[in-house]
Design a protein around this motif. Structure first.
Motif, PDB file in Angstrom:
ATOM      1  N   SER A  21    -143.074 -19.963  62.579  1.00 41.93           N
ATOM      2  CA  SER A  21    -142.454 -18.672  62.271  1.00 41.93           C
ATOM      3  C   SER A  21    -142.266 -17.790  63.504  1.00 41.93           C
ATOM      4  O   SER A  21    -141.688 -16.710  63.403  1.00 41.93           O
ATOM      5  CB  SER A  21    -143.288 -17.918  61.229  1.00 41.93           C
ATOM      6  N   ASN A  22    -142.734 -18.243  64.658  1.00 40.55           N
ATOM      7  CA  ASN A  22    -142.639 -17.462  65.891  1.00 40.55           C
ATOM      8  C   ASN A  22    -141.368 -17.868  66.637  1.00 40.55           C
ATOM      9  O   ASN A  22    -141.340 -18.878  67.349  1.00 40.55           O
ATOM     10  CB  ASN A  22    -143.883 -17.696  66.751  1.00 40.55           C
ATOM     11  N   ASP A  23    -140.315 -17.081  66.471  1.00 37.79           N
ATOM     12  CA  ASP A  23    -139.010 -17.427  67.029  1.00 37.79           C
ATOM     13  C   ASP A  23    -138.968 -17.428  68.557  1.00 37.79           C
ATOM     14  O   ASP A  23    -138.075 -18.044  69.133  1.00 37.79           O
ATOM     15  CB  ASP A  23    -137.932 -16.480  66.489  1.00 37.79           C
ATOM     16  N   GLU A  24    -139.895 -16.750  69.212  1.00 36.82           N
ATOM     17  CA  GLU A  24    -139.928 -16.753  70.676  1.00 36.82           C
ATOM     18  C   GLU A  24    -140.723 -17.931  71.229  1.00 36.82           C
ATOM     19  O   GLU A  24    -140.335 -18.528  72.228  1.00 36.82           O
ATOM     20  CB  GLU A  24    -140.539 -15.448  71.191  1.00 36.82           C
ATOM     21  N   LEU A  25    -141.826 -18.253  70.584  1.00 40.08           N
ATOM     22  CA  LEU A  25    -142.736 -19.267  71.112  1.00 40.08           C
ATOM     23  C   LEU A  25    -142.396 -20.682  70.641  1.00 40.08           C
ATOM     24  O   LEU A  25    -142.620 -21.651  71.365  1.00 40.08           O
ATOM     25  CB  LEU A  25    -144.169 -18.900  70.716  1.00 40.08           C
TER      26      LEU A  25
END
Length: 94
Positions: A21-25
């Motif tokens: 769910s972490n769009d950056e990582l």
């Protein structure tokens, strides 16, 4: 605090879900490991994949803090969970 294998797998599952769910990582993980989006779905219940995700999260204190704070976990939980999953034993370099 000592974790059971079931507790470790639950934290591993939470780690996979958190990273997914972490769009950056997530793209960083995908690029570093060669894993695909479908690998996340397949790896949700795979302790080895969970361990790989925990290894990745454990590389950066900010990632550990973000994961733990987001789920209300103690900061040592990812490290302890990783030790209980396949391939997570302490390394002895001597």
């Amino acid at each position: 605090m000592v974790l059971s294998r079931d507790s470790a797998e639950l934290i591993g599952l939470q780690a996979v879900a958190w990273l997914a769910s972490n769009d950056e990582l997530r793209p960083v993980f995908l690029g570093a490991t060669g894993a695909s989006e479908s690998d996340f779905r397949a790896g949700l219940e795979d302790p080895e994949f969970q361990g790989a995700v925990l290894d990745f999260i454990l590389m950066d204190d900010a990632w550990v803090a973000g994961f733990c704070e987001g789920l209300g976990l103690d900061l040592d939980s990812p490290r302890m969970a990783r030790a209980m999953l396949p391939g997570g034993g302490e390394v002895n370099w001597t």
